[in-house]
Every structure is written in C-alpha cells, then in structure tokens.
Write an enzyme that holds these catalytic residues in place. Sequence first.
Site, short mmCIF file in Angstrom:
data_model
loop_
_atom_site.label_atom_id
_atom_site.label_comp_id
_atom_site.label_asym_id
_atom_site.label_seq_id
_atom_site.Cartn_x
_atom_site.Cartn_y
_atom_site.Cartn_z
CB CYS A 192 5.28 2.23 7.79
SG CYS A 192 4.80 3.73 6.90
CG LEU A 193 6.84 0.92 1.81
CD1 LEU A 193 6.17 1.16 0.46
CD2 LEU A 193 8.01 -0.05 1.67
CG HIS A 232 -0.57 1.31 7.32
ND1 HIS A 232 0.37 0.82 8.21
CD2 HIS A 232 0.13 2.09 6.45
CE1 HIS A 232 1.56 1.29 7.89
NE2 HIS A 232 1.45 2.07 6.82
CD GLU A 233 -1.30 2.54 2.83
OE1 GLU A 233 -0.79 3.68 2.91
OE2 GLU A 233 -0.62 1.50 2.92
CD GLN A 237 3.56 5.75 2.78
OE1 GLN A 237 2.59 5.22 2.27
NE2 GLN A 237 4.50 5.06 3.40
N GLY A 248 0.85 -1.19 0.00
CA GLY A 248 0.00 0.00 0.00
C GLY A 248 0.88 1.24 0.00
CG HIS A 289 0.43 6.80 5.64
ND1 HIS A 289 1.55 7.28 6.27
CD2 HIS A 289 0.67 5.48 5.41
CE1 HIS A 289 2.44 6.30 6.41
NE2 HIS A 289 1.93 5.19 5.90
O1 GNR Z 1 4.03 -2.60 2.58
C1 GNR Z 1 3.39 -2.44 3.62
N1 GNR Z 1 3.06 -3.52 4.37
C2 GNR Z 1 2.16 -3.45 5.43
C3 GNR Z 1 2.11 -4.55 6.30
C4 GNR Z 1 1.24 -4.54 7.35
C5 GNR Z 1 0.41 -3.47 7.55
C6 GNR Z 1 0.45 -2.38 6.72
C7 GNR Z 1 1.33 -2.37 5.66
S1 GNR Z 1 1.37 -1.01 4.58
C8 GNR Z 1 3.04 -1.08 4.06
C9 GNR Z 1 3.31 -0.02 3.02
C10 GNR Z 1 3.11 1.35 3.61
O2 GNR Z 1 3.89 1.91 4.33
N2 GNR Z 1 1.97 1.94 3.33
O3 GNR Z 1 1.70 3.15 3.86
NI NI Z 2 2.82 3.25 5.73
#
Ligand code: GNR
Ligand code: NI
Length: 174
Positions: free
Chosen positions: A94-95, A136-137, A51, A46, A140
């Site tokens: 999270c990236l 999660h997104e 980001q 995601g 953000h």
């Molecule tokens: O790649 C991602 N893996 C992930 C694993 C568990 C819960 C959420 C994520 S999102 C993350 C990519 C990212 O930072 N998206 O904002």
């Molecule tokens: Ni993230």
Amino acid sequence: MALRSIICIPDPRLRLVSERVEVVDDSIRELMDDMLETMYAAPGIGLAAIQIAEPRRVVVIDVAKKDDPPAPMFFVNPELVWASEEKAPYEEGCLSIPDYYEIVERPTRVKVRYLDRMGAPKEIEADGLLATCLQHEIDHTNGVLFVDYLSRLKRERVMKKFQKAARLRESEQA
Ligand code: GNR
Ligand code: NI
C-alpha cells in the site's frame, strides 16, 4: 494535472469513511487526473482519493503490465455487490504503508457497481489482480487498510514502527 502528496499511516485521515460523490463533474474528473498522475509517479496500480487527503469515494486503477500501453480505470462510489466464496492469497502493498508487504486472502472474483468518468452507472466483474486491487481500494473508501486482515501481532508491529518514525520526524522538526 498535479502531483499530490500521499498520506501514510499513522495519519488518522486514512481511517475516515469517505463521502459519496453526488455529481461527477469537472472537479471530480480533475481529482481523478491528479490521482492518476500521483499513482503513476509513485508508482502504484491503484489509488483511493483519501490517500491524497480527499475523503471522497473516488478510485483510480491501472493494472496493465509494464510493457503494455497504459489502461487507466476510474471508479466513483464503487460498491462491492458480489464476491466469490473462493479466496486466494496475494502479496499486497500500500502506498500509504511504504515498503511493507504481506499476504492477504481475499475473494478471487468480485462484481463492483460504480459510476464511470462521465457519471454513468456501470458494473464490472473482475478476477485476478484487478479483483484484489478493487477490494483494496474500496476498503480505503471505508477507512480499512490491508494490515487490518493480518494477525494483531503483525498489524501492531507495523503500526508501531510507523508511529515511531512519525514521532522521530516530529522531534527533528521541533
Ligand atoms: O500499488 C499497489 N499495489 C498493490 C499490490 C497488491 C495489492 C494491492 C495493491 S494497491 C497498491 C497501491 C495502493 O496503495 N492503493 O491503495
Ligand atoms: Ni492502498
């Protein structure tokens, strides 16, 4: 399509509340394509526009298993309209916080309202990994990071580690 660079903590832009998209036009679709390319290259499941330093409420997700064909999903102005009482733990990463993983508890099922790639209003009910990723997104887009759900000790420990690494990079550049 273009590969873009991903910003990481402690970059203060990750704390911005992103702006709603008024019209889903070609420039937004181009942004989504850049995000998808950047997400696949990372690799991740995601990505929110902030980001790549674009403070817009745009999200891309692909939770297809690695042996299955790609299944990109596009969300403009995603909004959580319902979340289950039931929660489950999941190890998140999270990236924008590279190489750090911790367990977070979130609702297991959610309903999300959004505009699709063509600007049409849609709703999706999700569970499992997609439900986790959507939350999660959406976080953000509101300047929230998964470490905000951890204990203060854990959060401050990881924030300090990345602050120190950023300072070191700065001093090496100077
Ligand atoms: O790649 C991602 N893996 C992930 C694993 C568990 C819960 C959420 C994520 S999102 C993350 C990519 C990212 O930072 N998206 O904002
Ligand atoms: Ni993230």
